[in-house]
Design an enzyme around this catalytic site. Structure first.
Site, PDB file in Angstrom:
ATOM      1  N   SER A 272       0.830  -1.204   0.000  1.00 29.80           N
ATOM      2  CA  SER A 272       0.000   0.000   0.000  1.00 29.80           C
ATOM      3  C   SER A 272       0.867   1.257   0.000  1.00 29.80           C
ATOM      4  O   SER A 272       2.009   1.256   0.467  1.00 29.80           O
ATOM      5  CB  SER A 272      -0.904   0.025   1.236  1.00 29.80           C
ATOM      6  OG  SER A 272      -1.791  -1.064   1.226  1.00 29.80           O
TER       7      SER A 272
HETATM    8  N1  SAH Z   1      -0.817  -4.514   3.972  1.00 25.30           N
HETATM    9  C1  SAH Z   1      -0.287  -4.968   2.709  1.00 25.30           C
HETATM   10  C2  SAH Z   1      -1.311  -4.766   1.607  1.00 25.30           C
HETATM   11  C3  SAH Z   1      -1.156  -5.771   0.525  1.00 25.30           C
HETATM   12  S1  SAH Z   1      -2.401  -5.680  -0.718  1.00 25.30           S
HETATM   13  C4  SAH Z   1       0.992  -4.233   2.350  1.00 25.30           C
HETATM   14  O1  SAH Z   1       1.093  -3.021   2.617  1.00 25.30           O
HETATM   15  O2  SAH Z   1       1.879  -4.838   1.749  1.00 25.30           O
HETATM   16  C5  SAH Z   1      -3.721  -6.603  -0.013  1.00 25.30           C
HETATM   17  C6  SAH Z   1      -3.408  -8.020   0.389  1.00 25.30           C
HETATM   18  O3  SAH Z   1      -4.647  -8.637   0.772  1.00 25.30           O
HETATM   19  C7  SAH Z   1      -2.824  -8.899  -0.713  1.00 25.30           C
HETATM   20  O4  SAH Z   1      -1.627  -9.459  -0.260  1.00 25.30           O
HETATM   21  C8  SAH Z   1      -3.903  -9.953  -0.950  1.00 25.30           C
HETATM   22  O5  SAH Z   1      -3.393 -11.217  -1.318  1.00 25.30           O
HETATM   23  C9  SAH Z   1      -4.597 -10.002   0.398  1.00 25.30           C
HETATM   24  N2  SAH Z   1      -5.960 -10.542   0.379  1.00 25.30           N
HETATM   25  C10 SAH Z   1      -6.914 -10.383  -0.574  1.00 25.30           C
HETATM   26  N3  SAH Z   1      -8.045 -11.021  -0.222  1.00 25.30           N
HETATM   27  C11 SAH Z   1      -7.807 -11.599   0.995  1.00 25.30           C
HETATM   28  C12 SAH Z   1      -8.584 -12.398   1.894  1.00 25.30           C
HETATM   29  N4  SAH Z   1      -9.843 -12.759   1.620  1.00 25.30           N
HETATM   30  N5  SAH Z   1      -8.014 -12.789   3.045  1.00 25.30           N
HETATM   31  C13 SAH Z   1      -6.730 -12.445   3.364  1.00 25.30           C
HETATM   32  N6  SAH Z   1      -5.939 -11.702   2.556  1.00 25.30           N
HETATM   33  C14 SAH Z   1      -6.470 -11.272   1.392  1.00 25.30           C
END
Ligand code: SAH
Length: 213
Positions: A64
């Site tokens: 993010s």
């Molecule tokens: N906090 C992270 C954001 C990553 S993007 C950072 O700053 O790196 C969002 C993440 O949510 C992705 O890694 C994706 O695989 C995960 N995601 C999507 N749907 C999900 C679900 N149902 N349960 C858990 N994780 C999920």
């Protein structure tokens, strides 16, 4: 894994930029100043790590944007020792911010590749969430509930009932809600059956995905 004074200088500038964009919480700004974001990215993006931008990570996901991380964290109003559930571990950067604020963090990721990669990285760098879970964040983590707060770091097409149900009274859920773009939404649990809802403008996230099966 190298952190240098050059990186530190860039982090300070990033924290100043976020402050100029409206982030006020000193503890959140010092997390941004302290956490080596360049180590959470593939080395090809290292030079850009302290721009206020999202970047691709493994499995077609993104780390993010720092402003978004700071904004969501500010809404959580983290206190030391808070029990926090994070949905969407991804690169682990948001997790690291919560750990810096001395929260007890439980974090769920549904992409196995990212789950493994970030678990290994945390071992190497010495970050210690209470639990890292490979699973579906729509369900929350009922065996560890209730939580002081829950943060969702992917765009949710709707608000999962399980997450509201797993908040303590007074607990907060910060969740971006919507399909193409999302409205940052804060729910505060005011009693066993009631929630207060506040909205905070548009953001853009990768989608919160339901189970593949
Ligand atoms: N906090 C992270 C954001 C990553 S993007 C950072 O700053 O790196 C969002 C993440 O949510 C992705 O890694 C994706 O695989 C995960 N995601 C999507 N749907 C999900 C679900 N149902 N349960 C858990 N994780 C999920």
């Amino acid at each position: 894994m190298i952190d240098s004074s050059k990186h530190l200088g860039k982090r300070k500038q990033l924290a100043e930029l976020l402050e100029s964009k409206g982030i006020k919480d000193r503890a959140v700004l010092s997390a941004i100043k302290s956490i080596p974001r360049h180590l959470f990215l593939d080395s090809s993006f290292e030079d850009h790590a302290y721009q206020d931008k999202a970047f691709p990570i493994a499995a077609d996901q993104t780390i993010s944007q720092p402003y978004t991380v700071a904004f969501q964290t500010e809404l959580l109003a983290v206190k030391a020792n808070d029990k926090i559930l994070e949905i969407g571990t991804g690169s682990g950067y948001q997790t690291a911010v919560l750990l810096f604020l001395k929260a007890r963090v439980y974090t769920i990721e549904r992409q196995n590749e990212l789950f493994k990669k970030t678990s290994l990285f945390f071992k190497k760098i010495g970050y210690k969430p209470k639990k890292m879970i490979f699973g579906d964040g729509y369900k929350g983590l009922v065996e560890e509930a209730p939580f002081d707060s829950i943060i969702v770091t992917a765009g949710a097409p709707f608000v999962p009932k399980a997450l509201l149900a797993q908040l303590k009274i007074g607990g907060r859920l910060v969740i971006p809600v919507g399909d193409k773009t999302q409205i940052m939404t804060l729910f505060t649990r005011t009693s066993a059956t009631s929630f207060e809802k506040k909205e905070f403008g548009d953001f853009s996230f990768v989608p919160l995905l339901e189970n593949k099966s």
